[in-house]
Design an enzyme around this catalytic site. Sequence first.
Site, PDB file in Angstrom:
ATOM      1  N   ASP A   1     -11.729  34.574  56.514  1.00 32.20           N
ATOM      2  CA  ASP A   1     -11.290  32.870  56.461  1.00 32.20           C
ATOM      3  C   ASP A   1     -11.070  32.623  58.178  1.00 32.20           C
ATOM      4  O   ASP A   1      -9.865  31.962  58.300  1.00 32.20           O
ATOM      5  CB  ASP A   1     -10.648  32.946  54.847  1.00 32.20           C
ATOM      6  N   SER A   2     -10.490  33.868  58.052  1.00 35.05           N
ATOM      7  CA  SER A   2     -10.103  33.860  60.306  1.00 35.05           C
ATOM      8  C   SER A   2     -10.884  32.501  60.168  1.00 35.05           C
ATOM      9  O   SER A   2     -10.412  31.805  61.514  1.00 35.05           O
ATOM     10  CB  SER A   2      -9.892  34.816  60.895  1.00 35.05           C
TER      11      SER A   2
ATOM     12  N   GLU B   1      -2.664  45.417  57.379  1.00 39.64           N
ATOM     13  CA  GLU B   1      -2.632  44.475  58.340  1.00 39.64           C
ATOM     14  C   GLU B   1      -1.024  44.530  58.738  1.00 39.64           C
ATOM     15  O   GLU B   1       0.187  44.049  57.831  1.00 39.64           O
ATOM     16  CB  GLU B   1      -3.306  43.215  58.012  1.00 39.64           C
TER      17      GLU B   1
END
Length: 274
Positions: A54-55, A190
Amino acid sequence: MSYIDPQKNILPVSVTTLFKMKENGNKITSLTAYDASFAALFDQHGIDVILIGDSLGNVIQGHSTTIPVQVADIVYHTACVARASSRSFLVADLPFASYGNAEMALKNATLLMQAGAQMVKLEGGKWLVEIIQHLVKQGIPVCAHLGLTPQSVNTLGGFKVQGKTNTAAQIMREDALALEAAGAQLLVLEAIPSSLGKSITESLTIPTVGIGAGPDCSGQVLVMHDAIGAFPGRQPKFVKNFLECTGTIEKAIKLYIEEVKSGVFPAPEHCFSD
């Protein structure tokens, strides 16, 4: 007919492949891709996992966060990537607010799988246990995501390193174990301290893929635009521009694979301390 000819005598990467790679200490390489051309290039050069992230909300659509991304966006880009991939394992993001309950998650994950994904990724901790169990029972492989979860940026107060306190680190370890027990077969970590990335990776049977989570994860992932210096503005600490020191995209991909496999990347300057 596929966008590219299948690579002969090369077995496609599967969940089983990724588990064996972790077991053998062979680092997993991953990049995001959103179209057929880059997907074909990554596939042909041996990227193990392609993430349709979805980046794309940031690098394709121009949003400041991933929150505006719709399921239909991910479905479209997943189909584009799937047409060009014969070896790489394809993971697609379930976007913001698309998996609030088990039935919603199943409906939207089904769309991604039918578009060509081989696994879906969702962000969050223990609250996802029942949702993951439901997806797995329906034959949908799941990748979990802990640490800096971009869909929760407003709750987190910005794009900040997570797990820095002993309490936060312990909660993340417990979340990781719970997600694995629920049936997740891959975990993205992350923007967390390297020591925490190491400890979570060692505590799990499933592979971990780090992005700013240190060199001891089972593998590494970067947004492709970051890896080739194509995204303007301030770059996160964990990013390296592989095109800058190679001159061509093909050489940049090869160098990324070489440095991840050898453990050169991420270097200390790309990592976070406690």
